[in-house]
Design a protein around this motif. Structure first.
Motif, PDB file in Angstrom:
ATOM      1  N   GLN A 122       0.238  -7.103  24.185  1.00 46.02           N
ATOM      2  CA  GLN A 122       1.096  -7.993  23.419  1.00 46.02           C
ATOM      3  C   GLN A 122       1.984  -7.253  22.431  1.00 46.02           C
ATOM      4  OE1 GLN A 122       1.200 -11.292  24.117  1.00 46.02           O
ATOM      5  NE2 GLN A 122      -0.250 -10.787  25.753  1.00 46.02           N
ATOM      6  N   SER A 123       1.562  -6.076  21.996  1.00 45.26           N
ATOM      7  CA  SER A 123       2.322  -5.330  21.004  1.00 45.26           C
ATOM      8  C   SER A 123       2.850  -4.040  21.611  1.00 45.26           C
ATOM      9  CB  SER A 123       1.438  -5.000  19.795  1.00 45.26           C
ATOM     10  OG  SER A 123       0.402  -4.103  20.177  1.00 45.26           O
ATOM     11  N   ALA A 124       3.808  -3.421  20.916  1.00 48.07           N
ATOM     12  CA  ALA A 124       4.351  -2.149  21.388  1.00 48.07           C
ATOM     13  C   ALA A 124       3.267  -1.087  21.439  1.00 48.07           C
ATOM     14  CB  ALA A 124       5.496  -1.699  20.473  1.00 48.07           C
ATOM     15  N   ALA A 125       2.350  -1.107  20.474  1.00 43.34           N
ATOM     16  CA  ALA A 125       1.263  -0.123  20.461  1.00 43.34           C
ATOM     17  C   ALA A 125       0.341  -0.310  21.663  1.00 43.34           C
ATOM     18  CB  ALA A 125       0.469  -0.238  19.167  1.00 43.34           C
ATOM     19  N   GLU A 126       0.034  -1.560  22.009  1.00 43.74           N
ATOM     20  CA  GLU A 126      -0.818  -1.821  23.172  1.00 43.74           C
ATOM     21  C   GLU A 126      -0.128  -1.401  24.461  1.00 43.74           C
ATOM     22  OE1 GLU A 126      -1.630  -5.960  22.821  1.00 43.74           O
ATOM     23  OE2 GLU A 126      -3.349  -5.689  21.475  1.00 43.74           O
ATOM     24  N   ARG A 127       1.184  -1.615  24.521  1.00 45.80           N
ATOM     25  CA  ARG A 127       1.909  -1.199  25.721  1.00 45.80           C
ATOM     26  C   ARG A 127       1.918   0.323  25.856  1.00 45.80           C
ATOM     27  NH1 ARG A 127       4.780  -5.874  24.127  1.00 45.80           N
ATOM     28  NH2 ARG A 127       6.285  -4.742  22.837  1.00 45.80           N
ATOM     29  N   ARG A 128       2.115   1.027  24.753  1.00 44.93           N
ATOM     30  CA  ARG A 128       2.080   2.489  24.801  1.00 44.93           C
ATOM     31  C   ARG A 128       0.707   2.988  25.228  1.00 44.93           C
ATOM     32  NH1 ARG A 128       5.143   1.989  20.031  1.00 44.93           N
ATOM     33  NH2 ARG A 128       3.277   2.329  18.768  1.00 44.93           N
ATOM     34  N   ALA A 129      -0.345   2.329  24.721  1.00 49.00           N
ATOM     35  CA  ALA A 129      -1.705   2.737  25.079  1.00 49.00           C
ATOM     36  C   ALA A 129      -1.969   2.537  26.570  1.00 49.00           C
ATOM     37  CB  ALA A 129      -2.721   1.952  24.246  1.00 49.00           C
ATOM     38  N   LEU A 130      -1.438   1.453  27.131  1.00 53.26           N
ATOM     39  CA  LEU A 130      -1.649   1.196  28.555  1.00 53.26           C
ATOM     40  C   LEU A 130      -0.894   2.218  29.400  1.00 53.26           C
ATOM     41  CD1 LEU A 130      -3.223  -0.738  30.309  1.00 53.26           C
ATOM     42  CD2 LEU A 130      -1.262  -2.277  30.335  1.00 53.26           C
ATOM     43  N   TRP A 131       0.337   2.548  28.992  1.00 49.62           N
ATOM     44  CA  TRP A 131       1.067   3.591  29.706  1.00 49.62           C
ATOM     45  C   TRP A 131       0.313   4.927  29.632  1.00 49.62           C
ATOM     46  CZ3 TRP A 131       4.246   2.651  33.277  1.00 49.62           C
ATOM     47  CH2 TRP A 131       5.202   1.650  33.220  1.00 49.62           C
ATOM     48  N   ALA A 132      -0.206   5.237  28.449  1.00 48.05           N
ATOM     49  CA  ALA A 132      -0.933   6.501  28.289  1.00 48.05           C
ATOM     50  C   ALA A 132      -2.161   6.540  29.184  1.00 48.05           C
ATOM     51  CB  ALA A 132      -1.337   6.690  26.829  1.00 48.05           C
ATOM     52  N   ARG A 133      -2.823   5.404  29.313  1.00 47.79           N
ATOM     53  CA  ARG A 133      -4.006   5.347  30.176  1.00 47.79           C
ATOM     54  C   ARG A 133      -3.643   5.639  31.629  1.00 47.79           C
ATOM     55  NH1 ARG A 133      -8.383   0.340  30.143  1.00 47.79           N
ATOM     56  NH2 ARG A 133      -9.935   1.338  31.479  1.00 47.79           N
ATOM     57  N   ALA A 134      -2.402   5.300  32.003  1.00 46.13           N
ATOM     58  CA  ALA A 134      -1.927   5.551  33.357  1.00 46.13           C
ATOM     59  C   ALA A 134      -1.266   6.918  33.492  1.00 46.13           C
ATOM     60  CB  ALA A 134      -0.944   4.458  33.772  1.00 46.13           C
ATOM     61  N   GLY A 135      -1.410   7.765  32.482  1.00 49.61           N
ATOM     62  CA  GLY A 135      -0.912   9.131  32.585  1.00 49.61           C
ATOM     63  C   GLY A 135       0.525   9.319  32.183  1.00 49.61           C
ATOM     64  N   VAL A 136       1.119   8.302  31.567  1.00 55.95           N
ATOM     65  CA  VAL A 136       2.498   8.429  31.098  1.00 55.95           C
ATOM     66  C   VAL A 136       2.469   8.763  29.616  1.00 55.95           C
ATOM     67  CG1 VAL A 136       4.713   7.264  30.788  1.00 55.95           C
ATOM     68  CG2 VAL A 136       3.309   6.787  32.800  1.00 55.95           C
ATOM     69  N   ALA A 137       3.165   9.838  29.237  1.00 50.20           N
ATOM     70  CA  ALA A 137       3.248  10.301  27.854  1.00 50.20           C
ATOM     71  C   ALA A 137       1.956  10.960  27.386  1.00 50.20           C
ATOM     72  CB  ALA A 137       3.645   9.179  26.902  1.00 50.20           C
ATOM     73  N   ASP A 138       1.028  11.257  28.296  1.00 46.15           N
ATOM     74  CA  ASP A 138      -0.079  12.146  27.949  1.00 46.15           C
ATOM     75  C   ASP A 138       0.494  13.531  27.665  1.00 46.15           C
ATOM     76  OD1 ASP A 138      -2.675  11.010  30.255  1.00 46.15           O
ATOM     77  OD2 ASP A 138      -2.170  10.362  28.235  1.00 46.15           O
ATOM     78  N   ASP A 139      -0.132  14.277  26.770  1.00 46.71           N
ATOM     79  CA  ASP A 139       0.268  15.671  26.645  1.00 46.71           C
ATOM     80  C   ASP A 139      -0.623  16.514  27.553  1.00 46.71           C
ATOM     81  OD1 ASP A 139      -2.039  16.981  24.968  1.00 46.71           O
ATOM     82  OD2 ASP A 139      -1.576  15.082  23.967  1.00 46.71           O
ATOM     83  N   ASP A 140      -0.241  17.754  27.733  1.00 46.13           N
ATOM     84  CA  ASP A 140      -0.930  18.617  28.699  1.00 46.13           C
ATOM     85  C   ASP A 140      -2.349  18.968  28.298  1.00 46.13           C
ATOM     86  OD1 ASP A 140       1.246  18.619  30.268  1.00 46.13           O
ATOM     87  OD2 ASP A 140       1.785  20.724  29.999  1.00 46.13           O
ATOM     88  N   LEU A 141      -2.698  18.790  27.021  1.00 44.81           N
ATOM     89  CA  LEU A 141      -4.010  19.237  26.557  1.00 44.81           C
ATOM     90  C   LEU A 141      -5.018  18.099  26.404  1.00 44.81           C
ATOM     91  CD1 LEU A 141      -2.898  21.865  23.875  1.00 44.81           C
ATOM     92  CD2 LEU A 141      -3.517  22.233  26.269  1.00 44.81           C
ATOM     93  N   SER A 142      -4.543  16.899  26.054  1.00 39.99           N
ATOM     94  CA  SER A 142      -5.509  15.816  25.828  1.00 39.99           C
ATOM     95  C   SER A 142      -6.041  15.234  27.135  1.00 39.99           C
ATOM     96  CB  SER A 142      -4.874  14.700  24.988  1.00 39.99           C
ATOM     97  OG  SER A 142      -3.776  14.131  25.669  1.00 39.99           O
ATOM     98  N   ALA A 143      -5.312  15.399  28.233  1.00 43.95           N
ATOM     99  CA  ALA A 143      -5.819  14.947  29.536  1.00 43.95           C
ATOM    100  C   ALA A 143      -6.682  16.056  30.131  1.00 43.95           C
ATOM    101  CB  ALA A 143      -4.664  14.617  30.469  1.00 43.95           C
ATOM    102  N   THR A 144      -7.984  15.788  30.251  1.00 45.71           N
ATOM    103  CA  THR A 144      -8.919  16.806  30.751  1.00 45.71           C
ATOM    104  C   THR A 144      -9.812  16.216  31.825  1.00 45.71           C
ATOM    105  OG1 THR A 144     -10.601  16.258  29.079  1.00 45.71           O
ATOM    106  CG2 THR A 144      -8.967  17.945  28.495  1.00 45.71           C
ATOM    107  N   VAL A 145     -10.467  17.105  32.584  1.00 41.53           N
ATOM    108  CA  VAL A 145     -11.420  16.682  33.603  1.00 41.53           C
ATOM    109  C   VAL A 145     -12.607  17.641  33.577  1.00 41.53           C
ATOM    110  CG1 VAL A 145     -10.163  17.985  35.389  1.00 41.53           C
ATOM    111  CG2 VAL A 145     -11.749  16.168  36.048  1.00 41.53           C
ATOM    112  N   LEU A 146     -13.814  17.076  33.662  1.00 38.37           N
ATOM    113  CA  LEU A 146     -15.043  17.878  33.649  1.00 38.37           C
ATOM    114  C   LEU A 146     -15.375  18.353  35.062  1.00 38.37           C
ATOM    115  CD1 LEU A 146     -17.309  15.711  31.311  1.00 38.37           C
ATOM    116  CD2 LEU A 146     -16.339  17.961  30.780  1.00 38.37           C
ATOM    117  N   VAL A 147     -15.785  19.621  35.177  1.00 38.03           N
ATOM    118  CA  VAL A 147     -16.194  20.173  36.465  1.00 38.03           C
ATOM    119  C   VAL A 147     -17.433  21.027  36.261  1.00 38.03           C
ATOM    120  CG1 VAL A 147     -13.816  20.238  37.294  1.00 38.03           C
ATOM    121  CG2 VAL A 147     -14.806  22.281  36.253  1.00 38.03           C
ATOM    122  N   ALA A 148     -18.146  21.238  37.358  1.00 39.26           N
ATOM    123  CA  ALA A 148     -19.293  22.156  37.356  1.00 39.26           C
ATOM    124  C   ALA A 148     -19.409  22.756  38.747  1.00 39.26           C
ATOM    125  CB  ALA A 148     -20.577  21.424  36.978  1.00 39.26           C
ATOM    126  N   GLY A 149     -19.926  23.988  38.800  1.00 41.11           N
ATOM    127  CA  GLY A 149     -20.191  24.622  40.091  1.00 41.11           C
ATOM    128  C   GLY A 149     -18.968  24.928  40.911  1.00 41.11           C
TER     129      GLY A 149
END
Length: 416
Positions: free
Chosen positions: A208-235
């Motif tokens: 409903q708000s601009a902040a919520e819309r930005r958060a939803l885009w970020a969740r979909a990988g838009v406007a993420d920065d290169d460091l905050s998006a991470t993935v855990l791996v092992a082996g």
């Protein structure tokens, strides 16, 4: 130059007092439905007299007469030898077919919604069927099937490119929408449509708000920065001297998990696997499963990736990279509504295939823990339609931790 004088019958048909008759008949015949009578009026005295003369009546008709089309046809044919249809076409204009036009528009609308529901992106992620229903309920854009299809095509193009590559929204829009950098600006019809689809996928309220819309885009990988998006791996022990291969090997040999950033995945350097045997990389939804695997296997842990819930840009990028390098991907997640949507999303975005995610696997798991929580909103599992039916029947969620022993047994077999 002189024009030939109209025949008497023609002059009768062209009397100004008969214009209401011809316009009414033209309108009724343009309906596209069978017409037997036309209702006129109110007519003034001169118009009533002209109608009486045309039809050969011995008295003036009512001010609001009902005229039989067959009687009118006889009168017109007798006067000029033409049909009523020919006459009104000449005097008023070409006849329409409103009923046919309505049928054509209905067929176009039905074809549009069928196309949307059958689209590959929607069928691969059945949670979007609810979005399709909301689009249909909202109706056409500007009453135009063509404009609506164009907008929906752009929305599906955007959804097919998500999660994004950690790009600002205008950069992402320009890349996927033929240079239209502002097509997804806040408040545009396309942006609203895509955000509604994302809210449906993630099972959240529409922003409903601009902040919520930005958060939803970020969740979909838009406007993420290169460091905050991470993935855990092992082996993970790829060959090569690139930074990604070296970081993964050091952590694997130490029996530790690694958190790889999107920046590392976007510039991985050399990453290769031995030609034989073909490496199998298992992926899980929850970090607790990866932690149990590292604790049990230590430096012998087989290749394992954790999406930590909904796969972000880093998780999808890594799995695609591994598949490109020849790895076989297997994925397991929670047996609940969101887990099914996450699995459908990941299987659509990467070459991963299900790992112990069938209806038979669910029934075996629920037999061990029959009193779990409700599974939440359930949508179809494209890889096994029987799975959602089984979950609906039992009404019980089985989180990944409850089948950890089964998953670890599979990983142990991979170690052997």
């Amino acid at each position: 130059m002189t024009h030939p004088e109209a025949a008497p019958g023609e002059r009768t048909l062209r009397r100004p007092e008969l214009r209401p008759l011809w316009h009414t008949v033209h309108d009724r015949l343009s309906s596209g439905r069978p017409v037997t009578r036309v209702r006129l009026g109110p007519l003034d005295d001169a118009q009533r007299e002209a109608l009486a003369d045309l039809l050969g009546l011995d008295r003036l008709p009512d001010a609001r007469p009902s005229v039989a089309l067959a009687r009118l046809e006889e009168a017109v044919t007798e006067l000029c030898g033409r049909t009523v249809r020919d006459t009104v076409t000449e005097l008023v204009g070409p006849l329409g077919d409103r009923a046919g036009e309505r049928r054509r528009r209905e067929d176009e609308r039905a074809e549009l919604w069928t196309w949307l529901a059958d689209h590959d992106i929607v069928r691969a992620q059945p949670a979007l069927f609810e979005w399709v229903a909301s689009c249909r309920a909202a109706g056409l854009v500007g009453a135009s099937p063509e404009r609506t299809r164009s907008l929906l095509t752009d929305a599906l193009t955007v959804l097919g490119e998500l999660p994004a590559r950690a790009e600002p929204l205008p950069v992402f829009a320009a890349r996927v929408l033929n240079g239209h950098a502002h097509a997804l600006d806040d408040g545009t019809p396309l942006s609203t449509l895509v955000l509604r689809a994302l809210a449906t996928l993630y099972d959240t309220a529409a922003p409903q708000s601009a902040a919520e819309r930005r958060a939803l885009w970020a969740r979909a990988g838009v406007a993420d920065d290169d460091l905050s998006a991470t993935v855990l791996v092992a082996g993970l022990r790829p060959s090569g001297d690139g930074p990604l291969a070296r970081v993964s090997r050091v952590c694997a040999e130490a029996g530790q998990a690694a958190s790889l950033t999107l920046a590392q995945l976007r510039a991985p350097g050399e990453v290769t696997f031995a030609v034989a045997p073909t490496p199998v990389v298992h992926a899980v939804e929850n970090p607790s499963i990866l932690a149990l695997a590292v604790r049990r296997f230590g430096p012998d842990c087989p290749p394992l990736v954790c999406t930590s819930g909904w796969p972000n840009s880093a998780a999808v990028q890594l799995l695609r990279l591994l598949a490109d390098r020849g790895a076989i991907l297997r994925y397991h997640g929670d047996f609940d509504g969101e887990g099914i949507r996450i699995a459908a999303y990941l299987l659509d975005k990467t070459p991963a295939r299900p790992w112990r995610m069938t209806a038979a696997d669910y029934r075996a798991a629920v037999a061990r823990t029959p009193h779990g929580p409700q599974p939440g909103r359930l949508t179809e599992a494209p890889w096994d339609p029987a799975l959602t039916r089984a979950m609906t029947e039992h009404g019980t969620a089985v989180v990944e931790e409850l089948v950890a022993d089964v998953l670890l047994a599979d990983l142990a077999a991979a170690v052997r």
